[in-house]
Design a protein around this motif. Structure first.
Motif, PDB file in Angstrom:
ATOM      1  N   PHE A  40       0.829  -1.211   0.000  1.00 62.08           N
ATOM      2  CA  PHE A  40       0.000   0.000   0.000  1.00 62.08           C
ATOM      3  C   PHE A  40       0.862   1.260   0.000  1.00 62.08           C
ATOM      4  O   PHE A  40       0.546   2.247  -0.675  1.00 62.08           O
ATOM      5  N   HIS A  43       2.172   1.610  -3.441  1.00 56.98           N
ATOM      6  CA  HIS A  43       1.064   1.978  -4.322  1.00 56.98           C
ATOM      7  C   HIS A  43       0.765   3.471  -4.211  1.00 56.98           C
ATOM      8  O   HIS A  43       0.643   4.176  -5.228  1.00 56.98           O
ATOM      9  N   LYS A  44       0.652   3.953  -2.984  1.00 54.01           N
ATOM     10  CA  LYS A  44       0.373   5.373  -2.784  1.00 54.01           C
ATOM     11  C   LYS A  44       1.485   6.245  -3.362  1.00 54.01           C
ATOM     12  O   LYS A  44       1.232   7.260  -4.016  1.00 54.01           O
ATOM     13  N   ILE A  69       3.222   0.050  -9.418  1.00 53.85           N
ATOM     14  CA  ILE A  69       2.258  -0.572  -8.504  1.00 53.85           C
ATOM     15  C   ILE A  69       2.448  -2.086  -8.502  1.00 53.85           C
ATOM     16  O   ILE A  69       2.455  -2.731  -7.449  1.00 53.85           O
ATOM     17  N   TYR A  73       3.494  -4.641  -5.187  1.00 50.70           N
ATOM     18  CA  TYR A  73       2.792  -5.830  -4.691  1.00 50.70           C
ATOM     19  C   TYR A  73       3.605  -7.101  -4.902  1.00 50.70           C
ATOM     20  O   TYR A  73       3.706  -7.950  -4.005  1.00 50.70           O
ATOM     21  N   VAL A 140      -5.599   3.282  -2.737  1.00 47.71           N
ATOM     22  CA  VAL A 140      -5.180   1.876  -2.756  1.00 47.71           C
ATOM     23  C   VAL A 140      -6.355   0.916  -2.867  1.00 47.71           C
ATOM     24  O   VAL A 140      -6.170  -0.298  -2.794  1.00 47.71           O
TER      25      VAL A 140
END
Length: 269
Positions: A40, A43-44, A69, A73, A140
């Motif tokens: 997360f 991602h942000k 992104i 992950y 997210v």
């Protein structure tokens, strides 16, 4: 002074099945939390540092942001699964758990027990990221592209999750000489699936990954169900294909893959 230097493991003869389930559950909570916390945050960062004029159609993320992104992950899973797989198996995903239960690699009771810490880990990860990283939680959340309908989203999530779950089954569930580096293959599998799906569905592949931000943001989309149905269908597909190749002795179809020497056609040197 190292206070833990002289700590000795508890005698295995004194450990009950319940205690072992608790240890595994703790590993799933910590692992799920760290996996999604790192993911997360990445991602942000990727979205918030994206140049304002680099957005894709309808304000979606551009292709380079999608890759960032996916890296967040995929590599977060690689690291955390490698760190925790000896404690709990490093599952962090109810769909993966279902696939391993259906194929007999994880007992059904253990699978049910692990669902709660996976849910709690995801909620805690989303909550702490929301508290310490600027920006709305919606960044997210997994969102369905405006050009996609729910049926398309379900099937994309299904196929992507089936690839991830099958990779876990074959690299981690099925023991081989490559099992010790299974987290590398699993992390890379998530990475390529994220590249394929982030733009279209957010590439959840994991019900708790979508559930955590929705709980923290108090915003469940009308199509949130696709992030449960799709991944669970993917687990069924991957488990079904595994059952097919296992029944017909897949090891004999392409022999010698676990040979430790230079012999041909499965011959050991």
């Amino acid at each position: 002074m190292n206070l833990l230097a002289n700590v000795s493991p508890r005698s295995t003869s004194k450990q009950s099945t319940v205690e072992l389930h608790v240890v595994a559950a703790s590993g799933e909570f910590v692992g799920t939390f760290m996996f999604l916390f790192l993911a997360f945050c990445g991602h942000k960062m990727a979205v918030q540092t994206q140049p304002g004029n680099a957005n894709g159609p309808d304000g979606t993320n551009d292709n380079s942001t999608v890759v960032y992104i996916a890296l967040a992950y995929g590599f977060s899973l690689l690291v955390t699964a490698w760190a925790m797989y000896r404690v709990s198996g490093g599952l962090f995903n109810p769909a993966v758990t279902l696939g391993l239960v259906l194929t007999g690699h994880v007992p059904a009771v253990r699978g049910l027990i692990l669902l709660v810490p996976q849910l709690l880990g995801a909620i805690c990860a989303a909550g702490i990221v929301a508290a310490i990283i600027p920006g709305p939680t919606s960044i997210v959340q997994t969102t369905l592209n405006s050009s996609m309908n729910s049926a398309q989203g379900v099937f994309l999530e299904m196929f992507l999750t089936s690839m991830l779950v099958y990779t876990v089954i074959m690299l981690a569930g099925e023991k081989s000489k490559d099992t010790y580096i299974a987290p590398v293959g699993i992390g890379l599998a998530l990475f390529v699936c994220e590249v394929a799906g982030v733009f279209y569905t957010g590439a959840s592949l994991n019900p708790v990954r979508s559930f955590g931000p929705c709980v923290v943001g108090m915003n469940f989309q009308s199509y949130h169900w696709i992030y449960w149905v799709g991944p669970f269908l993917g687990a069924l597909v991957s488990a079904g294909y595994y059952g097919f190749v296992k029944y017909f002795n897949y090891e004999q179809a392409n022999p010698g893959q676990d040979s430790t020497g230079g012999g041909l056609e499965g011959e050991e040197s």
